[in-house]
Design a protein around this motif. Structure first.
Motif, short mmCIF file in Angstrom:
data_model
loop_
_atom_site.label_atom_id
_atom_site.label_comp_id
_atom_site.label_asym_id
_atom_site.label_seq_id
_atom_site.Cartn_x
_atom_site.Cartn_y
_atom_site.Cartn_z
N GLN A 41 -1.79 0.33 4.18
CA GLN A 41 -2.57 0.09 5.39
C GLN A 41 -3.54 -1.04 5.08
OE1 GLN A 41 -1.90 2.13 8.37
NE2 GLN A 41 -0.17 2.30 6.95
N ILE A 42 -3.57 -2.05 5.95
CA ILE A 42 -4.38 -3.23 5.69
C ILE A 42 -5.74 -3.12 6.36
CG2 ILE A 42 -2.41 -4.73 5.24
CD1 ILE A 42 -2.59 -5.75 8.08
N SER A 43 -6.70 -3.86 5.81
CA SER A 43 -8.06 -3.82 6.35
C SER A 43 -8.08 -4.40 7.76
CB SER A 43 -9.02 -4.57 5.42
OG SER A 43 -8.58 -5.87 5.09
N THR A 69 -11.85 0.94 6.03
CA THR A 69 -10.99 0.88 7.21
C THR A 69 -9.55 1.23 6.86
OG1 THR A 69 -10.41 -1.50 7.13
CG2 THR A 69 -12.47 -0.91 8.25
N CYS A 70 -9.13 0.87 5.65
CA CYS A 70 -7.79 1.24 5.20
C CYS A 70 -7.67 2.76 5.08
CB CYS A 70 -7.48 0.61 3.84
SG CYS A 70 -7.46 -1.19 3.81
N ALA A 144 -8.27 -8.67 3.26
CA ALA A 144 -9.01 -8.49 2.02
C ALA A 144 -8.46 -7.36 1.17
CB ALA A 144 -10.48 -8.23 2.34
N VAL A 145 -7.98 -6.29 1.81
CA VAL A 145 -7.58 -5.09 1.09
C VAL A 145 -6.36 -4.46 1.75
CG1 VAL A 145 -8.34 -2.82 0.25
CG2 VAL A 145 -10.02 -4.64 0.54
N GLU A 146 -5.48 -3.88 0.94
CA GLU A 146 -4.38 -3.05 1.41
C GLU A 146 -4.34 -1.82 0.51
OE1 GLU A 146 0.47 -3.06 2.14
OE2 GLU A 146 -0.55 -4.93 1.71
N ILE A 147 -4.19 -0.64 1.12
CA ILE A 147 -4.16 0.60 0.34
C ILE A 147 -3.02 1.47 0.83
CG2 ILE A 147 -5.43 2.66 -0.37
CD1 ILE A 147 -8.00 1.09 0.03
N GLU A 148 -2.25 2.01 -0.12
CA GLU A 148 -1.20 2.97 0.19
C GLU A 148 -1.62 4.32 -0.38
OE1 GLU A 148 2.22 1.22 -1.75
OE2 GLU A 148 1.79 2.28 -3.59
N GLY A 149 -1.03 5.40 0.15
CA GLY A 149 -1.46 6.71 -0.31
C GLY A 149 -0.35 7.73 -0.37
N ILE A 150 -0.57 8.72 -1.20
CA ILE A 150 0.31 9.87 -1.33
C ILE A 150 -0.54 11.10 -1.03
CG2 ILE A 150 1.82 11.19 -2.87
CD1 ILE A 150 2.13 8.59 -4.54
#
Length: 154
Positions: A41-43, A69-70, A144-150
């Motif tokens: 998910q991107i900022s 925000t991510c 600026a940021v991208e975060i993935e999650g489990i």
């Protein structure tokens, strides 16, 4: 009536948006057993993408706000994966954060803390997770940021 997690989010002044649609040829999440794998998910804020390069045009504090925000988008995806019932979430298992940063920027962990701190603030013990925070030379759309999650669900 909102569940415990959404009530806690409301107390923080956060209402989850609709889960963002994928921007390319992938699905936003995959469920395998009791595990949900959420795509990066991107900022993105109310005014659109949060763009910039940490160490050049953004501070670690600004990056942490972008990472938050991510995290909100990640929870929106989990809610969608759970058929609209965020209380099916058992715990955040792992976050992987990618930070658009210069070669000499070393505060990626401080940036990704924006997401980690939010997960714990919003979800309590269920928000505690393992994590990676890495630098990226660039990210899609210049974000600026991208975060993935489990995530584990019931």
């Amino acid at each position: 009536m909102p569940g415990k997690f959404e009530s806690r989010l409301a107390d923080l002044g956060v209402i989850l948006p609709e889960a963002p649609a994928p921007a390319a040829n992938y699905v936003p999440y995959v469920i395998v057993g009791d595990t949900v794998y959420v795509s990066g998910q991107i900022s993105n804020g109310p005014d659109g993408f949060i763009t910039g390069k940490l160490g050049e045009t953004m501070s670690a504090e600004e990056g942490a706000a972008a990472a938050r925000t991510c995290a909100i988008a990640l929870l929106a995806q989990v809610k969608a994966a759970c058929g609209g019932d965020l209380d099916r979430l058992v715990r955040v298992v792992k976050l992987t954060g990618f930070v658009n940063s210069t070669a000499d920027f070393g505060d990626q962990p401080k940036v990704v803390n924006g997401a980690s701190d939010f997960m714990v603030e919003a979800l309590g013990e269920a928000g505690r997770h393992s994590r990676s925070a890495v630098s990226a030379a660039s990210l899609p759309f210049g974000v600026a940021v991208e975060i993935e999650g489990i995530f584990q669900i019931k």
